[in-house]
Design a protein around this motif. Structure first.
Motif, PDB file in Angstrom:
ATOM      1  N   GLU A 119     -32.146  39.871  15.186  1.00 38.35           N
ATOM      2  CA  GLU A 119     -31.029  39.641  14.280  1.00 38.35           C
ATOM      3  C   GLU A 119     -29.718  39.887  15.032  1.00 38.35           C
ATOM      4  O   GLU A 119     -29.568  40.913  15.711  1.00 38.35           O
ATOM      5  CB  GLU A 119     -31.133  40.586  13.086  1.00 38.35           C
ATOM      6  CG  GLU A 119     -30.021  40.438  12.086  1.00 38.35           C
ATOM      7  CD  GLU A 119     -30.103  41.460  10.968  1.00 38.35           C
ATOM      8  OE1 GLU A 119     -29.253  41.401  10.073  1.00 38.35           O
ATOM      9  OE2 GLU A 119     -31.015  42.310  10.984  1.00 38.35           O
ATOM     10  N   LEU A 120     -28.783  38.971  14.919  1.00 38.89           N
ATOM     11  CA  LEU A 120     -27.466  39.110  15.533  1.00 38.89           C
ATOM     12  C   LEU A 120     -26.462  39.391  14.432  1.00 38.89           C
ATOM     13  O   LEU A 120     -26.358  38.637  13.464  1.00 38.89           O
ATOM     14  CB  LEU A 120     -27.088  37.829  16.283  1.00 38.89           C
ATOM     15  CG  LEU A 120     -25.697  37.780  16.899  1.00 38.89           C
ATOM     16  CD1 LEU A 120     -25.522  38.871  17.954  1.00 38.89           C
ATOM     17  CD2 LEU A 120     -25.444  36.410  17.508  1.00 38.89           C
ATOM     18  N   VAL A 121     -25.710  40.488  14.584  1.00 39.98           N
ATOM     19  CA  VAL A 121     -24.739  40.902  13.574  1.00 39.98           C
ATOM     20  C   VAL A 121     -23.369  41.019  14.231  1.00 39.98           C
ATOM     21  O   VAL A 121     -23.223  41.678  15.259  1.00 39.98           O
ATOM     22  CB  VAL A 121     -25.131  42.265  12.954  1.00 39.98           C
ATOM     23  CG1 VAL A 121     -24.086  42.729  11.967  1.00 39.98           C
ATOM     24  CG2 VAL A 121     -26.492  42.178  12.304  1.00 39.98           C
ATOM     25  N   PHE A 122     -22.384  40.342  13.634  1.00 40.30           N
ATOM     26  CA  PHE A 122     -20.994  40.480  14.041  1.00 40.30           C
ATOM     27  C   PHE A 122     -20.288  41.313  12.981  1.00 40.30           C
ATOM     28  O   PHE A 122     -20.298  40.955  11.808  1.00 40.30           O
ATOM     29  CB  PHE A 122     -20.308  39.112  14.136  1.00 40.30           C
ATOM     30  CG  PHE A 122     -20.667  38.329  15.349  1.00 40.30           C
ATOM     31  CD1 PHE A 122     -19.895  38.406  16.494  1.00 40.30           C
ATOM     32  CD2 PHE A 122     -21.776  37.510  15.357  1.00 40.30           C
ATOM     33  CE1 PHE A 122     -20.224  37.682  17.617  1.00 40.30           C
ATOM     34  CE2 PHE A 122     -22.111  36.773  16.470  1.00 40.30           C
ATOM     35  CZ  PHE A 122     -21.337  36.860  17.605  1.00 40.30           C
ATOM     36  N   THR A 123     -19.672  42.412  13.379  1.00 39.61           N
ATOM     37  CA  THR A 123     -18.908  43.207  12.428  1.00 39.61           C
ATOM     38  C   THR A 123     -17.592  42.494  12.134  1.00 39.61           C
ATOM     39  O   THR A 123     -17.178  41.598  12.871  1.00 39.61           O
ATOM     40  CB  THR A 123     -18.630  44.617  12.987  1.00 39.61           C
ATOM     41  OG1 THR A 123     -17.827  44.500  14.161  1.00 39.61           O
ATOM     42  CG2 THR A 123     -19.923  45.364  13.272  1.00 39.61           C
ATOM     43  N   ASN A 124     -16.942  42.905  11.048  1.00 37.23           N
ATOM     44  CA  ASN A 124     -15.660  42.296  10.693  1.00 37.23           C
ATOM     45  C   ASN A 124     -14.617  42.494  11.784  1.00 37.23           C
ATOM     46  O   ASN A 124     -13.831  41.589  12.065  1.00 37.23           O
ATOM     47  CB  ASN A 124     -15.142  42.863   9.372  1.00 37.23           C
ATOM     48  CG  ASN A 124     -15.945  42.379   8.196  1.00 37.23           C
ATOM     49  OD1 ASN A 124     -16.572  41.321   8.249  1.00 37.23           O
ATOM     50  ND2 ASN A 124     -15.971  43.157   7.134  1.00 37.23           N
ATOM     51  N   ASP A 125     -14.619  43.675  12.422  1.00 33.65           N
ATOM     52  CA  ASP A 125     -13.636  43.886  13.480  1.00 33.65           C
ATOM     53  C   ASP A 125     -13.936  43.033  14.712  1.00 33.65           C
ATOM     54  O   ASP A 125     -13.020  42.671  15.453  1.00 33.65           O
ATOM     55  CB  ASP A 125     -13.486  45.369  13.834  1.00 33.65           C
ATOM     56  CG  ASP A 125     -14.750  46.000  14.390  1.00 33.65           C
ATOM     57  OD1 ASP A 125     -15.844  45.592  13.969  1.00 33.65           O
ATOM     58  OD2 ASP A 125     -14.637  46.904  15.244  1.00 33.65           O
ATOM     59  N   ALA A 126     -15.174  42.655  14.910  1.00 32.09           N
ATOM     60  CA  ALA A 126     -15.508  41.750  16.016  1.00 32.09           C
ATOM     61  C   ALA A 126     -14.955  40.351  15.741  1.00 32.09           C
ATOM     62  O   ALA A 126     -14.403  39.709  16.644  1.00 32.09           O
ATOM     63  CB  ALA A 126     -17.010  41.681  16.224  1.00 32.09           C
ATOM     64  N   LEU A 127     -15.091  39.890  14.514  1.00 33.88           N
ATOM     65  CA  LEU A 127     -14.555  38.581  14.150  1.00 33.88           C
ATOM     66  C   LEU A 127     -13.033  38.574  14.263  1.00 33.88           C
ATOM     67  O   LEU A 127     -12.434  37.619  14.772  1.00 33.88           O
ATOM     68  CB  LEU A 127     -14.994  38.197  12.744  1.00 33.88           C
ATOM     69  CG  LEU A 127     -16.507  38.044  12.536  1.00 33.88           C
ATOM     70  CD1 LEU A 127     -16.821  37.848  11.061  1.00 33.88           C
ATOM     71  CD2 LEU A 127     -17.056  36.913  13.372  1.00 33.88           C
ATOM     72  N   GLU A 128     -12.403  39.661  13.820  1.00 37.97           N
ATOM     73  CA  GLU A 128     -10.950  39.769  13.930  1.00 37.97           C
ATOM     74  C   GLU A 128     -10.519  39.811  15.387  1.00 37.97           C
ATOM     75  O   GLU A 128      -9.523  39.187  15.768  1.00 37.97           O
ATOM     76  CB  GLU A 128     -10.455  41.014  13.197  1.00 37.97           C
ATOM     77  CG  GLU A 128     -10.547  40.902  11.695  1.00 37.97           C
ATOM     78  CD  GLU A 128     -10.134  42.171  10.973  1.00 37.97           C
ATOM     79  OE1 GLU A 128      -9.601  43.096  11.633  1.00 37.97           O
ATOM     80  OE2 GLU A 128     -10.334  42.230   9.749  1.00 37.97           O
ATOM     81  N   ALA A 129     -11.259  40.539  16.216  1.00 37.48           N
ATOM     82  CA  ALA A 129     -10.924  40.639  17.636  1.00 37.48           C
ATOM     83  C   ALA A 129     -11.048  39.283  18.318  1.00 37.48           C
ATOM     84  O   ALA A 129     -10.210  38.920  19.151  1.00 37.48           O
ATOM     85  CB  ALA A 129     -11.825  41.659  18.321  1.00 37.48           C
TER      86      ALA A 129
END
Length: 142
Positions: free
Chosen positions: A62-72
């Motif tokens: 499973e690959l998970v992107f946190t919200n701060d990763a998307l913002e970054a």
């Protein structure tokens, strides 16, 4: 005002259709903001994030992107002035090593990408099947 102009407006102003048809089509574009770039990363049917999640899902990870990763990632694209086209490169740079490493590791069940992975190039967080959190390191791949 120019962004809202359509050929019918010119016809109503009194220009003849033959002349309006010969005018070049002009489009006014607004630059993308951070929220729009995040939506591009996640919402379309073939979004970049969804594509990589599917790639890793083939290896049962499973690959998970946190919200701060998307913002970054969005902020990085804005800083580089690459817009939506630059998003793929940013995500590819982050996942390149992981994409090669995961098929040879049966113990990994989840990869977590947070803002530090994108901003300061930390290694992604790997969650193994033994419920133990590890950080990816190139020493393990040798």
């Amino acid at each position: 005002m120019l962004a809202q102009l359509i050929p019918d407006d010119l016809l109503k102003y009194g220009l003849i259709p033959e002349f309006v048809g010969r005018l070049p089509v002009e489009v006014a574009l607004d630059s993308l903001d951070k929220e729009a770039l995040i939506r591009i990363l996640t919402e379309p049917k073939n979004a970049i994030v969804k594509q990589y999640q599917k790639f890793l899902q083939l290896d049962r990870v499973e690959l998970v992107f946190t919200n701060d990763a998307l913002e970054a990632a969005a902020e990085c694209a804005l800083r580089q002035k690459t817009g939506a086209r630059g998003l793929r490169t940013i995500i590819e740079d982050v996942l390149l090593d992981i994409m090669y490493e995961i098929p040879s590791r049966a113990d990994v069940k989840k990869v977590i990408i947070n803002g530090d992975v994108i901003n300061i190039h930390n290694k992604p967080l790997l969650v193994t099947r033994g419920e133990r959190n590890t950080t990816y390191s190139e020493d393990e791949s040798a």
